[in-house]
Design a protein around this motif. Sequence first.
Motif, short mmCIF file in Angstrom:
data_model
loop_
_atom_site.label_atom_id
_atom_site.label_comp_id
_atom_site.label_asym_id
_atom_site.label_seq_id
_atom_site.Cartn_x
_atom_site.Cartn_y
_atom_site.Cartn_z
N LEU A 193 2.37 -7.70 -7.30
CA LEU A 193 1.83 -8.81 -8.11
C LEU A 193 1.32 -9.94 -7.23
O LEU A 193 0.65 -10.84 -7.69
CB LEU A 193 2.90 -9.35 -9.05
CG LEU A 193 3.35 -8.38 -10.14
CD1 LEU A 193 4.48 -8.98 -10.94
CD2 LEU A 193 2.19 -8.01 -11.06
N PRO A 252 -2.15 -8.80 -0.65
CA PRO A 252 -3.50 -8.20 -0.64
C PRO A 252 -3.75 -7.15 -1.73
O PRO A 252 -4.88 -6.91 -2.10
CB PRO A 252 -3.58 -7.54 0.74
CG PRO A 252 -2.55 -8.20 1.57
CD PRO A 252 -1.49 -8.69 0.65
N TRP A 253 -2.69 -6.49 -2.23
CA TRP A 253 -2.95 -5.43 -3.18
C TRP A 253 -2.77 -5.85 -4.65
O TRP A 253 -2.64 -5.00 -5.53
CB TRP A 253 -2.11 -4.20 -2.85
CG TRP A 253 -2.89 -3.27 -1.99
CD1 TRP A 253 -4.11 -2.73 -2.29
CD2 TRP A 253 -2.57 -2.78 -0.69
NE1 TRP A 253 -4.56 -1.96 -1.26
CE2 TRP A 253 -3.64 -1.97 -0.27
CE3 TRP A 253 -1.48 -2.96 0.15
CZ2 TRP A 253 -3.63 -1.33 0.97
CZ3 TRP A 253 -1.49 -2.32 1.37
CH2 TRP A 253 -2.55 -1.51 1.77
N THR A 254 -2.78 -7.17 -4.85
CA THR A 254 -2.63 -7.63 -6.22
C THR A 254 -3.75 -7.13 -7.12
O THR A 254 -3.55 -6.96 -8.31
CB THR A 254 -2.62 -9.16 -6.29
OG1 THR A 254 -3.65 -9.64 -5.44
CG2 THR A 254 -1.32 -9.72 -5.85
N ILE A 255 -4.93 -6.87 -6.51
CA ILE A 255 -6.04 -6.44 -7.36
C ILE A 255 -5.72 -5.12 -8.05
O ILE A 255 -6.26 -4.82 -9.10
CB ILE A 255 -7.38 -6.33 -6.58
CG1 ILE A 255 -7.23 -5.45 -5.36
CG2 ILE A 255 -7.90 -7.68 -6.21
CD1 ILE A 255 -8.58 -5.06 -4.77
N LYS A 313 -2.42 -5.28 -11.24
CA LYS A 313 -2.66 -5.59 -12.65
C LYS A 313 -2.85 -4.31 -13.48
O LYS A 313 -2.19 -4.11 -14.50
CB LYS A 313 -3.89 -6.47 -12.77
CG LYS A 313 -3.83 -7.40 -13.94
CD LYS A 313 -4.97 -8.40 -13.86
CE LYS A 313 -4.94 -9.32 -15.06
NZ LYS A 313 -5.99 -10.33 -15.00
N SER A 325 -8.99 -5.12 0.33
CA SER A 325 -10.07 -6.07 0.62
C SER A 325 -10.83 -5.65 1.87
O SER A 325 -12.00 -5.99 2.03
CB SER A 325 -9.53 -7.48 0.84
OG SER A 325 -8.22 -7.60 0.39
N ILE A 335 -9.32 -4.55 -15.42
CA ILE A 335 -10.09 -3.43 -14.90
C ILE A 335 -9.14 -2.27 -14.67
O ILE A 335 -8.25 -2.34 -13.82
CB ILE A 335 -10.82 -3.82 -13.60
CG1 ILE A 335 -11.79 -4.98 -13.88
CG2 ILE A 335 -11.56 -2.63 -13.02
CD1 ILE A 335 -12.51 -5.48 -12.66
#
Lengths: 287, 423, 344
Positions: B55, B58-61, B64, B252, B323
């Motif tokens: 959450l 860097p890997w929060t994207i 979700k 990223s 997404i």
Amino acid sequence: MDSFSQVILDGATGTLILALVALGLAVIFGLGGVLNLGHGAMLTLGAYVTWACQMHGVPFIACVPIAAVVVGVIGLLFELAVVRHFYDRPFETLLITYAFYLIATQVIQIVWGRAVHNIPNPLPGNVTIAGASTRVYTIVVCGVCIALLSLTWLVMYRTSVGTRLRAMLQNREMASLLGIDASRTYSAIFATGAALAGLAGALISPLFSASPDMGSLWLVRSFFVVIAGGLGALVGGTLLGSAVISGGTDVFSLFTSQVFAQTVVFALAILILRVRPEGLLRKVPAR
Amino acid sequence: MTSLDPAGPSRRSFLKTAALAGVVAAAPLPLLSACGASGGGSGSGPIRIGVLTPLSGPWTIFGKAHLAGFQLATDQINAKGGTLGRKWELVVADSKTDSTVVTQQANRLAKQENVDFFAGTFTSAERNAAAPVVTAADKLLLYPTFYEGQNQDFYPGVCNPNIFMFGSEPSGQVYPFLEYMLNKHGKRFFLAGSDYVWPRETNRLVKAKLAELGGEVVGEAYAPIGTAQFGGLIEKIRNADTDVLFLSVVGSDSVAMRQQLLSSGLKDSLTVWSVGNEESSTSGIGPAASAGDYASFDYFWALDNPKNVEFKRAMTKKFPGTIMNNVGVDMYNAAHMAALAIEKAGSVETAKMRAGLEDLVFEDAPQGKVTMRAEDHQAALPSFLAKVREGWTGVDDMFEIVQSVDQVVPSDSTCAKLPLRRP
Amino acid sequence: MSFKVEVSHETASRKVVRARRPRRGNTEDLLATVLFAVLFAVPSVGDSYQVFILPQYMLFGVLAMSLCLVWGLGGILSFGQGAFFLIGAYALGILSTRVSGSLGVWLGIAVGIALSAAVAGALAYFLFRARVRGSYFVLVTLAISTIGGVIATSASDLTGGFNGMFISRVQLTVSGWGVDLASDSTSYYFVLALTIGVYVMLRWLSRSAFGRVLVGIRENEERAEALGYDVALRKTLAFSLSAAIAAMAGAIYGTEAGFVSPSLADVVFSTSIVLWVAIGGRDFFLGGLVGALAISLVSEKLNSAIPEYWQLLLGVLFLAVVIGFRRGIVGSAILAIDRVGDRR
């Protein structure tokens, strides 16, 4: 020798982009004496403001100055509210700006979400220079960087403001005797540095997209620019530092692994610091 | 214990300080005793599931979609009354994209929250970090992400009887399309990835398969996580005269990599095939830097089948603006399959649930049919190769499916002990 | 608040602090005794997770105390402690799996400590000799962290790279006698004893001649030099010792947690060490210890209760503490207790 000219071009554009990113940090550190750990968050803020502004239908070219102003104002408010009470304690300013980083990064995520946002390239298309290719937009960003560095140089060495700033750097008490309002000057420096960070964030956003952690990626590299470039020598130092860090990594990684290249370049920066503690360009110690 | 001044303070001031000291030092106590555990392995309370998800960091994207997939399924399961008459309750823990935090949080979920089983962890590194904990606690972990397959016993997160893999591995994600790409775009492959186990192991397997098919690996390079500049790597790719750039750069970094690939002018002279850039990271990369590139996964938002249409409708309603990607969908499948397994086994007990999951078939997955292979706990999934549309505007028109396989039987795992059973 | 007033306030408080030195020491030790007593009681009242996790937080506390040594006592702020912590953990992990028996374990711990001390010592001497200090040295320590993380990530044959490394619970034995850390409660008391030991050692060090010279250097480096002290050497010794303590904490942390990854050297972890010490109070070893323990506990609670907002809250708390309690929470508390004691 297509490949050779490509290396040169990539090295040059990489250097200028890093210099653009590091300039705000160098201004606040070199002139204000504050090691701004919030610099990365300011970059990110600039990129997100640009993205949000575009989402509202404002053209990119207008969003860039808006981002710079917004981040500059946030920086100014932060300076007025907090940072100004701590200039005499450099470690405290470091902690405070780190707190700014923590808070700003989180607010960005709460307001704009955690997704990586793509900012469309305002100038699509590539350009070929002496057999080497790059994006038109990259060239424009490099141009802006050169313009900014030149402007900084002009302000520092060819205007009365610059003379005063340099006087203040040399001797704070003497400067106040000369009627320089140190408090206001520091506010202006901090706000300018923040605005430059916001501007850099806005300008690089089409190249790297906006993500909440983009700032921390650049922060460490910017610090190394400051290490290699040195305190005080704002324009030349930043440029040279960027060339060492960015160009160095690229050149080394041609011959060896990316990881080793990065390590070598960082070690090189420490070595420079040992040999020339005040930076590559500076001969006289600042204090 | 501690060295006090030999002279010592006066008795009165000692008592006073001691009292104050007690107050200060006792402050952390409420933190220690707070948060009692409820639920637990048996009984009639809710079934508690520990969800480990990035959450922050860097890997929060991906976090979700990861969480949303599991939450949507949980809502659907609870709407039908839960399993065995017990509702599901999620205990979400942030992994902070940090494997060390995963170890810590998995321990908390196991020892303090008494969860019945685990779902999540995002990268292979995170799964490996959680593995010793789930083994020690003897709980199951449902892992959703595409990963490197189970070919090295060295890591605790592979060949682990307590872990079930709901994502695809290279023989499912890559092998079915290698021949197509070779014939269509050329034999000279350059393999570039982030520097960790998944890209390295994937590329090792891809190299072996390419050799079989007559392809040629002209280069292989890894960039450390957190790389911002790819100039050197891009030059290597250029000098190798690459036909197909097989990319397993993630997060990223992949955004920076592909933006720089575009600006180097190299993008037009080769074909990019990414096995890491799904809908959310492609959104970050943007239309210009991704146009015409390929990606392969076990699920795409663009899939046009009734199950996916239904899934998309439910997802958009519950989490508008999220997404979704293959990892989120595999989390969704993992939840539904766990529910089926619990009903089948009549228990959430680890051994029974494991038996329930083995050989389980899930027909209602958004991508088609998912079968959990008993022997090595690897899901057999559909697989798709998609091409990024020129000038896409969002996830709805981002990918165009060019090749699809209804169900790939994954390569056999090479674990020392198969089938995976607890000793 | 003007610049000059601040300075005089600082000097005044320093004088007061120095005059009261013995008493302040007692207050800190008393509070520490209470803290250790509370920690001693936890296994009999807490749940199994607390017994599992608190030793790790205590080791963070030891790490924080290693920063107090260089920062609080010596005035050298370091963002590199994470790297030394990492060296300790990896050295134990690598050697305990490659060299069998208790020799591998001891060798792992010793090599980690020696390597950290040597790296820190060499680098520090190299830079302090050239009078690199202040913010520049902070940047160098940031570089140490980054390079440490990069090496740990890339030397994957040795460290497992980004995947991390798994370390089983070790036995610390000498010819059959010793402790087996496999049991959570045994390792709990072992780590508690270690923490107390480091605290006592550091308190003793701060009152020794070496500690006083270090404070002298912090207050005025030029004066210390004029008085004939080899400033660079002493700063180097302090930095090196602090790295050794960090490495030792890292080794035990590795076996306690069972897992280490390069993230322990990254900027986020290294800055959080600074954060613990700043909030706790850098002038007091107890401040670092309590800061590390309390923030780790609070972070964990916020992490489970409100995962998306915890970092924001931590940032706000941090800012409030830096602005409001410059000596840190524990430091302010200790001074307040002393003041109350004085008035009566």
